[in-house]
Design an enzyme around this catalytic site. Structure first.
Site, PDB file in Angstrom:
ATOM      1  N   THR A  14      -5.692   7.424  -8.841  1.00 54.75           N
ATOM      2  CA  THR A  14      -5.470   6.629  -9.832  1.00 54.75           C
ATOM      3  C   THR A  14      -4.798   5.413  -9.404  1.00 54.75           C
ATOM      4  O   THR A  14      -5.014   4.242  -9.903  1.00 54.75           O
ATOM      5  CB  THR A  14      -4.345   6.864 -10.792  1.00 54.75           C
ATOM      6  OG1 THR A  14      -3.725   6.950  -9.897  1.00 54.75           O
ATOM      7  CG2 THR A  14      -4.846   8.114 -11.676  1.00 54.75           C
ATOM      8  N   LYS A  54       1.872  -0.191 -12.794  1.00 57.91           N
ATOM      9  CA  LYS A  54       1.923  -1.286 -10.918  1.00 57.91           C
ATOM     10  C   LYS A  54       0.531  -0.809 -10.775  1.00 57.91           C
ATOM     11  O   LYS A  54       0.439   0.666 -10.590  1.00 57.91           O
ATOM     12  CB  LYS A  54       3.180  -1.405 -10.806  1.00 57.91           C
ATOM     13  CG  LYS A  54       3.484  -0.405  -9.750  1.00 57.91           C
ATOM     14  CD  LYS A  54       4.636  -1.243  -9.065  1.00 57.91           C
ATOM     15  CE  LYS A  54       6.075   0.037  -8.447  1.00 57.91           C
ATOM     16  NZ  LYS A  54       5.169   1.196  -7.865  1.00 57.91           N
ATOM     17  N   ASP A  62       0.948  -2.722  18.166  1.00 62.06           N
ATOM     18  CA  ASP A  62       0.676  -2.352  17.161  1.00 62.06           C
ATOM     19  C   ASP A  62       1.629  -3.548  15.768  1.00 62.06           C
ATOM     20  O   ASP A  62       2.610  -4.105  16.269  1.00 62.06           O
ATOM     21  CB  ASP A  62       0.763  -0.940  16.473  1.00 62.06           C
ATOM     22  CG  ASP A  62      -0.355   0.055  16.599  1.00 62.06           C
ATOM     23  OD1 ASP A  62      -1.396  -0.637  16.567  1.00 62.06           O
ATOM     24  OD2 ASP A  62       0.307   0.781  17.238  1.00 62.06           O
TER      25      ASP A  62
END
Lengths: 562, 662
Positions: free
Chosen positions: B348, B368, B274
């Site tokens: 959002t 941001k 992984d």
């Protein structure tokens, strides 16, 4: 050694090295079904044989079917050969009027020729009728070599195939090896031999008057055809009692050279055939190199020992028993190659070799006939050692052992161990029995350690399916005939069956591609390791026996004579 | 070993029966004694290896003290002994309780002290749902309350398995061990044959030499020869090697369910890793501020820092730190400015901060977020999303980073580059693996562009982008179909099928119960990189076996040269002489036949003791190509094994004669 001797050695190995890869690729082509055009007429014959037997080359067999077909075929071979010998008196083509062969000798001889051993406890010209020679012995010379080749083919397929259940068709392998390899080669070779003066006729023995005025019977017969296959098929059974030391079997320096070449030709070529079948020529060259190293080491020791001179003979090189027509070097080269290649034909008497070159010949037999070895048999025997080598190497590099991408597990280890140990058990066990019994000791004709060597050699030769003899031993007794038959049988099928089983289990495996963590089965390191394993197994098993035979005999040179 | 015991017994019988006949041979007695020592030493090796495990098992057993469990039964709670718990029972544990059985948290969250099994004293969090739901019987709840569904019956619990493994009670011989014992059995058979037939050859030679009794073929000498030749060294150390391999794993806090798994680890061709946590540090970090053309990087950094002050995610914190490092912008106390923080939501896909208009300054809305979200945000307010920004976003993504766009009101300030930070030294590690013949495959949920960039940086051989658990399983099957052995690590329930399919599946101890059941190893430290060490241990295990076998067999040559001349010293001697021709084989110049045989037997026994440390430690392993490893081991254990006994036997022989033992 003179310059001429070196030249002969160089010529011999040069021609061998040049021809073996060529013949190897021819073999691979033929067994892959690609028959060259000039042999195309034989294809019809091949097809007819399959129809007669009721098989087809496309009908693939599991290893068990393959083994059963092989065993039946060889059993029938033994019975037919015994039948011929036991009744030859009443059958045609017996101009010398030879009587029926006694059953222990007949059994021994039958097993001997079927197992590609060609141990001869008899003298051909005084025992076997022309019919027995031609229809019995010569036929087995072909089919026993074919059998060996078939086993090797099955094993090679086992290694090359992935997740497969079958290993090929025994009948197809046998027929092709005879039809496209052994018969054409023998035909050409026997014509050359006839041209050089080897006899080939069905005429009765001739009585002649020698220059000294004595009457002598000169035996004749269909020798050339028999001799060609005896060398090519690593059989080694001579038409005449003294084998290729007989001028009618081996008349000229050229025939001597060609016969020696024929001894190693197929066993060397089959290594390259194997390489093509498994798709690794580098591995083939490594196997070939390992065999060559073992052969040359033995040859070197033997040549050194023969040229040292014997203190008992005022330090002269002993010539007794050597092939004096062609010289000591040719005698030694023949002795070393014939014992290495499981051939067993001789042009000098091994009984008369110096103790150390006798040791080399004996040790070649004891290694299990894997230094080139018999047709098919040499390489499949060597592959048992390769399995052991790869296993040890795998452990040492920290990886479960793989050979050509096939994982070697419990089953393969058991089979390889059986194949390696079966001949050892026979050699040591039977020699001990012979030395402990009056029946065994009575055949010994030399006092001192040499007698021990004779018995040891006899069983090593039979268990290794070699067939050459330390000629001193009187082996035509019920004891040696029967024990020998068992030895030859176990020495042959005790290896064939495990190797066929291995072929089956290898074929069923998946193949994993090599990585840099896999031990490479080519290159000098592999050759060194393989040579060491073969040598160490042989040395550790037989050192005590050899110590009391040729080693002590060598150490006593010049001090004690028997 | 059985053969050695029989040999020792036989020699003892010979000595005793001699005593009955009022004869005594100090020589035979010494051989018998040393043969018993050989047996003893071999058992000692095994006991030593097992002893280490036993100590650990003891401490584990303490954790398995009988506890009372609070079982929930039809809405009621009852106290039952833990031994009566069955699978699928529900159990409640509160602070201070010992968890009575292996299970899965189905309700609540708690801190658990798992030091009993991991040795790690810091408590860990266990909660329902997610990948941290597994609890282990014998561990202790430190705070809060959880409800556990029992997943394993008593006796087959994790702790039980661990104890069994450590104690070696359930230790089955691995396929490779079996194959090796076949080889050793075969060799033993050969030597047995060589020794058993020797009297026949010897007697015949005596008779031929006309010297009855010239060869020493007494039972003790033959037994000595046999025991020296058969591979007692490796035979005696074989199980110690296996046990110590498991032990080395346990000391690295990895628990294997079988020795087979450890061995398989040594054969791995492909390693699935992984990305997160193994190849990269757990989280992305801000690495650069990329202002829009004409804009200042400092302003961008300032805005980004403000927007991130309330952002407690590692990514948010890394932005604050980067701004501080690059522009010496200190984190400000912003609560006085009446700033209102806008948290990140999945809808959002942005976060930020609003400063109300005051002190003459207009309202500042700093955001941001992902490029698409910010473009919508800017364009919604009538602003322009610059082409250069779009370009910068693409560049960052291509380099394996994650772009965050920073916006103040309706104008774009620039882009923050977040990057996966590849762990230090991991590239070298993969290089080593490659030399060992192991391919590494990185698995990540990232898009192919990002994945490719990280893969190149980390130096993995291959990667799987946007990988689902099904993809993993499919990949493992593909590799296996090609004949490869595959190892992987995993912790989630959705990893379980892949863990079970892989040849070596290492589950993280923090993972779910399903993952821990599916894998064949559990890493108690939950460190995915440990797989590499597991591979090394697996290889070491095989190498140690191979090296000692080679050593053992190579030793035989010297032993032959010691014993054979001793047996046949006088054979074929010329009249009047005591030494026959075979005395020439006494190349070590051993003093007498008796001392030669004794020296060989003593060497054979002592070498086992001498090699115990090596068997327990394993031969040293360096990740270089197979040929180089082989060459090295051949020289050390093959050639060394050939020479060592010559020296050893000679030294012992000198000692024996100094002490006058013969």
């Amino acid at each position: 050694m003179k310059r001429n001797d070196w030249l002969q050695l160089a010529a011999y190995f040069g021609v061998l090295l040049a021809l073996a890869p060529l013949i190897g690729s021819y073999l691979a082509a033929v067994f892959g079904g690609a028959i060259p055009r000039w042999l195309a007429p034989l294809k019809a014959v091949e097809g007819r044989i399959y129809r007669a037997v009721g098989t087809s080359p496309d009908r693939e067999m599991r290893w068990t079917e393959y083994a059963i077909a092989l065993l039946w075929f060889n059993l029938v071979g033994v019975l037919v050969l015994m039948g011929l010998q036991l009744t030859q008196q009443w059958l045609p083509l017996n101009p010398a009027g030879l009587p029926n062969v006694a059953w222990p000798l007949a059994l021994n001889t039958a097993v001997s020729f079927v197992t590609n051993t060609n141990w001869q406890a008899y003298s051909g010209e005084a025992t076997m009728s022309y019919l027995t020679q031609v229809l019995g012995l010569a036929v087995q010379n072909f089919v026993s070599a074919g059998t060996g080749m078939a086993v090797l083919l099955a094993l090679a397929r086992g290694l090359a195939r992935r997740s497969a259940s079958t290993v090929g068709n025994f009948w197809a392998d046998l027929v092709r090896s005879i039809l496209y390899v052994l018969v054409p080669l023998s035909l050409v070779f026997s014509l050359v031999l006839v041209e050089q003066g080897v006899v080939q006729n069905l005429a009765p023995y001739q009585e002649v008057t020698t220059l000294e005025g004595a009457k002598q019977v000169v035996p004749l017969g269909p020798a050339a055809s028999q001799i060609a296959i005896k060398q090519i098929g690593t059989n080694g059974g001579g038409f005449f009692g003294v084998n290729s030391a007989h001028p009618f079997e081996n008349p000229t320096p050229l025939t001597n050279f060609l016969q020696m070449l024929a001894i190693l030709m197929l066993p060397a070529a089959q290594v390259f055939m194997f390489g093509r079948m498994i798709g690794s020529r580098r591995h083939a060259w490594s196997l070939f190199s390992a065999m060559l190293v073992l052969l040359l080491a033995g040859l070197g020791l033997a040549l050194w020992s023969e040229t040292q001179g014997n203190p008992a003979l005022a330090n002269l090189a002993p010539l007794e028993g050597k092939e004096t027509r062609f010289g000591v070097v040719n005698s030694v080269l023949w002795a070393v190659t014939t014992t290495a290649a499981s051939n067993g034909s001789v042009n000098a008497m091994h009984d008369s070799l110096s103790p150390l070159s006798g040791l080399v010949a004996l040790f070649n037999l004891m290694l299990g006939e894997v230094v080139f070895g018999g047709v098919g048999a040499g390489l499949y025997g060597m592959l048992a050692f390769v399995v052991l080598t790869v296993f040890m190497a795998g452990l040492m590099v920290g990886r479960s052992p793989e050979y050509l991408g096939k994982r070697l597990e419990q089953r393969e280890m058991v089979l390889a161990m059986i194949a390696v140990l079966a001949p050892c058990v026979i050699i040591l066990g039977f020699t001990a029995i012979a030395l402990l019994t009056e029946a065994g000791r009575s055949g010994v004709t030399n006092a001192g350690p040499h007698g021990l060597s004779q018995v040891l050699y006899a069983f090593a030769s039979m268990a290794g399916n070699n067939g050459s003899a330390f000629a001193g031993l009187n082996a035509n007794t019920i004891f040696y005939n029967l024990l020998g038959a068992v030895a030859m049988f176990v020495g042959r099928f005790g290896i064939i069956l495990p190797m066929l089983a291995a072929a089956g289990s290898l074929a069923a495996k998946k193949s994993c591609p090599p990585s840099s963590g896999t031990f490479p089965t080519h290159g000098p390191l592999f050759v060194l390791l393989l040579v060491s394993v073969v040598f160490i197994v042989g040395a550790l098993t037989f050192l005590p026996a050899l110590t009391l035979g040729p080693v002590v005999e060598h150490l006593m040179l010049g001090s004690r004579v028997f | 070993m059985l053969l050695t015991e029989l040999g020792a017994l036989l020699c003892t019988v010979v000595v005793l029966s001699d005593l009955m006949h009022r004869q005594f041979s100090a020589f035979d007695l010494q051989i018998a004694v040393w043969l018993w020592f050989t047996v003893l030493f071999a058992n000692f090796a095994e006991a030593l290896a097992e002893g280490r495990g036993k100590a650990q098992a003891e401490s584990l057993k303490k954790a398995r003290t009988t506890t009372m469990a609070r079982r929930q039964h039809q809405g009621q709670e009852q106290r039952v002994p833990a031994t009566l718990l069955r699978k699928d029972d529900h159990v409640v544990c509160e602070a201070g309780d010992i968890i009575p059985a292996d299970g899965e948290v189905i309700d609540g969250i708690a801190t658990v002290d798992e030091s009993a099994i991991t040795g790690e004293s810091a408590p860990v969090i266990r909660e329902s749902g997610g990948d941290r739901s597994a609890v282990t019987g014998g561990t202790k709840v430190i705070s809060d309350r959880i409800v556990i569904r029992v997943t394993s019956e008593q006796g087959s619990m994790f702790l039980d398995r661990m104890i069994a493994m450590v104690e070696g009670a359930k230790r089955q011989r691995t396929p490779n061990e079996i194959a090796l014992s076949i080889l050793l059995t075969g060799l033993t058979a050969v030597f047995l044959l060589a020794v058993v037939t020797l009297p026949a050859f010897g007697r015949y030679s005596e008779q031929q030499a006309g010297q009855p009794g010239a060869a020493n073929l007494s039972l003790p000498v033959l037994t000595a020869l046999l025991v020296c030749l058969i591979p007692t060294t490796i035979g005696g150390l074989l199980s110690a090697i296996g046990i110590s391999g498991i032990d080395r794993l346990i000391r690295r806090n990895v628990l294997a369910t079988s020795g087979r798994a450890v061995e398989a680890a040594g054969d791995i061709n492909v390693l699935l890793l992984d990305k997160t946590g193994t190849i990269t540090l757990g989280n992305r970090q801000a690495t650069a501020f990329l202002p829009v053309p004409g804009g200042s990087a400092e302003r961008l950094a300032d805005a980004a820092q403000l927007a991130s002050l309330a952002d407690e995610t590692p990514e948010g914190r890394s932005i604050v730190v980067l701004a501080k490092d690059q522009f010496k912008l200190r984190g400000r106390e912003v609560s006085q400015t009446h700033a209102r923080f806008v948290p990140f939501t999945a809808q959002t896909r942005m976060s930020g901060v609003d400063f109300p208009a005051r002190d003459g300054a207009g309202e500042r809305r700093i955001r941001k977020g992902s490029a698409e979200a910010m473009r919508a945000f800017v364009e919604h307010q009538g602003g322009v999303y610059p082409k250069e920004t779009a370009q910068a976003v693409e560049d960052v993504a291509r380099q394996g980073g994650t772009p965050l766009v920073v916006v103040e009101n309706c104008s774009v300030l620039g882009v923050i580059q977040l990057k996966d930070v590849v762990k230090g030294g991991i590239r070298e590690r993969f290089g080593q693996l490659r030399k060992m013949g192991i391919r590494t495959v990185m698995i990540t949920g990232d898009n192919p562009l990002t994945a490719a960039a990280i893969a190149a940086e980390a130096g993995v051989d291959d990667f799987m982008a946007q990988a689902t658990p099904e993809d993993k399983l499919r990949r493992i099957r593909q590799e296996q179909a090609k004949g490869h052995l595959v190892a992987m690590t995993g912790d989630g329930t959705n990893d379980a099928p892949a863990l079970a399919q892989a040849d070596v599946g290492v589950a993280m101890n923090t993972g779910t119960q399903a993952a821990r059941e599916a894998g064949n190893m559990v890493d108690l430290d939950s460190n995915p990189t440990k797989l590499i060490e597991v591979v090394e241990i697996g290889k070491q295990l095989l190498m140690t076996r191979g090296a000692l076998t080679t050593f053992s067999i190579a030793n035989d040559v010297a032993k032959y040269f010691a014993i054979l001349p001793a047996m046949f010293l006088g054979l074929y001697a010329v009249t009047g002489a005591t030494r026959g021709p075979l005395a020439a084989l006494n190349i070590m110049w051993l003093a007498s036949p008796q001392s030669a045989v004794l020296s060989a037997v003593i060497f054979n026994a002592l070498i086992i003791i001498a090699l115990i440390p090596l068997a327990l430690r394993g031969v040293s392993y360096r990740p270089v190509g197979a040929a180089a490893v082989l060459r090295r081991n051949l020289v050390i254990y093959g050639v060394g094994g050939l020479i060592a006994p010559f020296v050893g036997i000679k030294v012992i022989d000198l000692g024996i004669n100094l002490l006058g033992l013969t």
